[in-house]
Design a protein around this motif. Structure first.
Motif, PDB file in Angstrom:
ATOM      1  N   ARG A  45       2.288   1.752  -3.370  1.00 27.66           N
ATOM      2  CA  ARG A  45       1.262   2.256  -4.296  1.00 27.66           C
ATOM      3  C   ARG A  45       1.010   3.745  -4.075  1.00 27.66           C
ATOM      4  O   ARG A  45       0.733   4.476  -5.021  1.00 27.66           O
ATOM      5  N   ALA A  79      -0.577  -4.143  -8.306  1.00 22.91           N
ATOM      6  CA  ALA A  79      -1.713  -3.597  -7.565  1.00 22.91           C
ATOM      7  C   ALA A  79      -2.069  -4.458  -6.352  1.00 22.91           C
ATOM      8  O   ALA A  79      -2.633  -3.949  -5.383  1.00 22.91           O
ATOM      9  N   ARG A  81       3.123   1.451  -9.085  1.00 24.43           N
ATOM     10  CA  ARG A  81       2.108   2.015  -9.991  1.00 24.43           C
ATOM     11  C   ARG A  81       2.682   2.501 -11.311  1.00 24.43           C
ATOM     12  O   ARG A  81       1.926   2.704 -12.268  1.00 24.43           O
ATOM     13  N   GLU A  98       1.303  -3.635 -13.716  1.00 25.02           N
ATOM     14  CA  GLU A  98       1.644  -2.917 -12.507  1.00 25.02           C
ATOM     15  C   GLU A  98       1.367  -3.829 -11.322  1.00 25.02           C
ATOM     16  O   GLU A  98       0.711  -4.861 -11.460  1.00 25.02           O
ATOM     17  N   ARG A 132       0.841  -1.208   0.000  1.00 27.09           N
ATOM     18  CA  ARG A 132       0.000   0.000   0.000  1.00 27.09           C
ATOM     19  C   ARG A 132       0.868   1.246   0.000  1.00 27.09           C
ATOM     20  O   ARG A 132       0.603   2.198  -0.753  1.00 27.09           O
TER      21      ARG A 132
END
Length: 491
Positions: free
Chosen positions: A200, A230, A209, A228, A197
């Motif tokens: 990102r 994710a 990202r 990417e 997270r």
């Protein structure tokens, strides 16, 4: 001596079974390691590709050669007037030239000189064979040239063959028919939801990202490779692709070994396996590239199998550079290491039956450099890796970082604030090293200063506005502003 030097682009040691990886990525390399010496602490002095191969070819650090970047005024070895004669200087021979001097037939199968505009790399070669795809060739296309060469020359007494493979380099282009060899198998578990997270929400070239599709327009030809990162499932598929490319390469290295065995010279041939650099796979929020002077990018495998001279099954933990290995090969082949070289031979270790590493660490520290994607110099010593950043390469990184790479090899916990004394020691090593290198240089300038004066790392020149727009369009305006505040002059 017969020598095969297997030079694999972007190969990490910790994704090989012989270095403790649980997946079956490398059965051929594992067998070579069981019957040879596996060096655990070998680090590229200069990264990435052009700088790394410049160093091992010339035997000298980038600060001495000037070749540290991928473009601009610090991307080729600088001419040293004191060494320039009609065609060469005996104190500054390249690796290939030094081996040719002692009667070895020298050959290279590599697209590196074409890919990186480095025709000087061929100096000293009797033969250079270019697979012709500028690094986009697969292992079978290298072997189309390598196997016939070995079949023709294997039984000759003295030769050196450089084989350059690119399969583990991003874009991960194994044939679709080869499949995902590791689908469903547990992979690395150091990346968790919280860290992903933060990646990102962060930024940087080849970050979670902003991957290869954004920076290069690259899509892997394999349909199951994510564009990417994710989710953790994406990370798993990404690692599967990297590991599959290593296994595909390993299958083709088995053909090289079989060819030597069929010719009856396998045990009389020194086989060296190493890499120009490693590959970040999430470390410092870089996925599938080599953009930093850190553990992931600079730590490389080094396996040497030579039953005629080396005891089997040795593990060597000394700190060393690939240029030290190059110096060692010259001496073992009966040559003299050129005086201008920074590489140190450890050939004396191989003279007896005890094998290497009797004297403890070969070097007490290493200095590592990166100038093509960021401008960094690092010190690897004891359990520590200290990274000093001079240009962040549009990454979310402080000016100094410190990691305990024995307990935290993926560099998730920066200890710079907690360990100020270690940082001061590392800064002192860097200063002393730079002063010593410049005092023995044939040039007045540090190539790091050249890169910074030209606007920073080659791959980011002119990219600031485009990336700022990207950050704003993806809800990261605060990062766009931070980049403009640091690099608003375009650099």
């Amino acid at each position: 001596m017969r020598i095969v030097y297997i030079d694999v682009d972007a190969l990490r040691p910790d994704h090989l079974g012989c270095y403790g990886y649980p997946r079956a990525t490398s059965p051929t390399l594992d067998r070579l390691a069981r019957h040879g010496v596996r060096f655990t602490s070998c680090y590229a002095s200069d990264a990435p590709c052009l700088a790394a191969r410049s160093a091992i070819s010339t035997g000298r650090f980038g600060i001495h050669t000037g070749a540290v970047n991928h473009g601009g005024g610090a991307a080729d070895p600088w001419i040293a007037p004191a060494l320039r004669t009609f065609n060469r200087h005996p104190d500054a021979l390249t690796w290939f030239q030094a081996l040719r001097e002692v009667g070895h037939r020298t050959a290279s199968i590599s697209s590196f000189p074409e890919r990186h505009g480095a025709p000087w790399f061929t100096a000293g070669l009797h033969e250079w064979h270019d697979p012709g795809k500028s690094g986009d060739e697969r292992a079978e296309e290298v072997n189309e040239l390598a196997l016939p060469w070995l079949a023709a020359h294997a039984t000759e007494p003295d030769w050196f063959l450089h084989l350059n493979y690119w399969d583990p380099h991003t874009r991960y282009r194994t044939p679709d028919s080869y499949g995902n060899r590791f689908e469903g198998e547990p992979g690395p578990d150091w990346l968790d939801e919280d860290l992903l997270r933060r990646h990102r929400e962060g930024y940087g070239p080849m970050s979670a990202r902003d991957g290869s599709l954004y920076w290069f327009g690259w899509r892997s030809p394999l349909p199951w490779v994510p564009q990417e990162i994710a989710t953790l499932d994406d990370f798993g598929a990404w690692i599967d692709a990297y590991d599959t490319s290593i296994r595909y390469l390993d299958d083709h290295l088995a053909q090289v070994v079989r060819t030597l065995e069929t010719a009856g010279v396998l045990d009389d041939t020194m086989i060296i396996v190493s890499a120009d650099h490693g590959e970040s796979q999430g470390e410092l929020n870089v996925y599938g590239d080599h953009q930093t002077a850190d553990e992931a990018t600079c730590h490389v495998p080094l396996i040497v199998r030579w039953p005629a001279r080396l005891p089997a099954g040795q593990v060597d933990e000394r700190l060393l550079y690939p240029i030290d290995l190059a110096a060692t090969v010259i001496e073992l082949a009966g040559g003299t290491v050129p005086r201008e070289w920074d590489g140190r031979s450890f050939a004396a270790d191989f003279a007896g039956d005890a094998g290497p590493n009797e004297e403890g660490p070969f070097r007490d520290h290493l200095v590592l450099s990166q100038m093509a994607w960021s401008c960094q110099r690092s010190v690897r010593f004891d359990r520590w890796l200290y990274i000093r950043t001079y240009h962040d390469g549009f990454k979310q990184m402080p000016g100094a970082m410190l990691f305990d790479v024995r307990t935290d090899p993926h560099q998730t916990h920066d200890l710079a604030t907690a360990e100020p004394d270690v940082c001061r020691r590392a800064d002192a090593i860097l200063t002393e090293w730079r002063d010593a290198m410049l005092a023995t240089s044939h040039h007045e300038r540090d190539p790091l200063d050249v890169v910074l004066a030209e606007g920073g790392p080659h791959h980011l020149r002119g990219e600031l506005d485009r990336y700022v727009q990207r950050l704003r369009a993806t809800g990261r305006a605060e990062h766009a502003q931070a980049l403009l505040e640091r690099h608003g002059d375009g650099g």
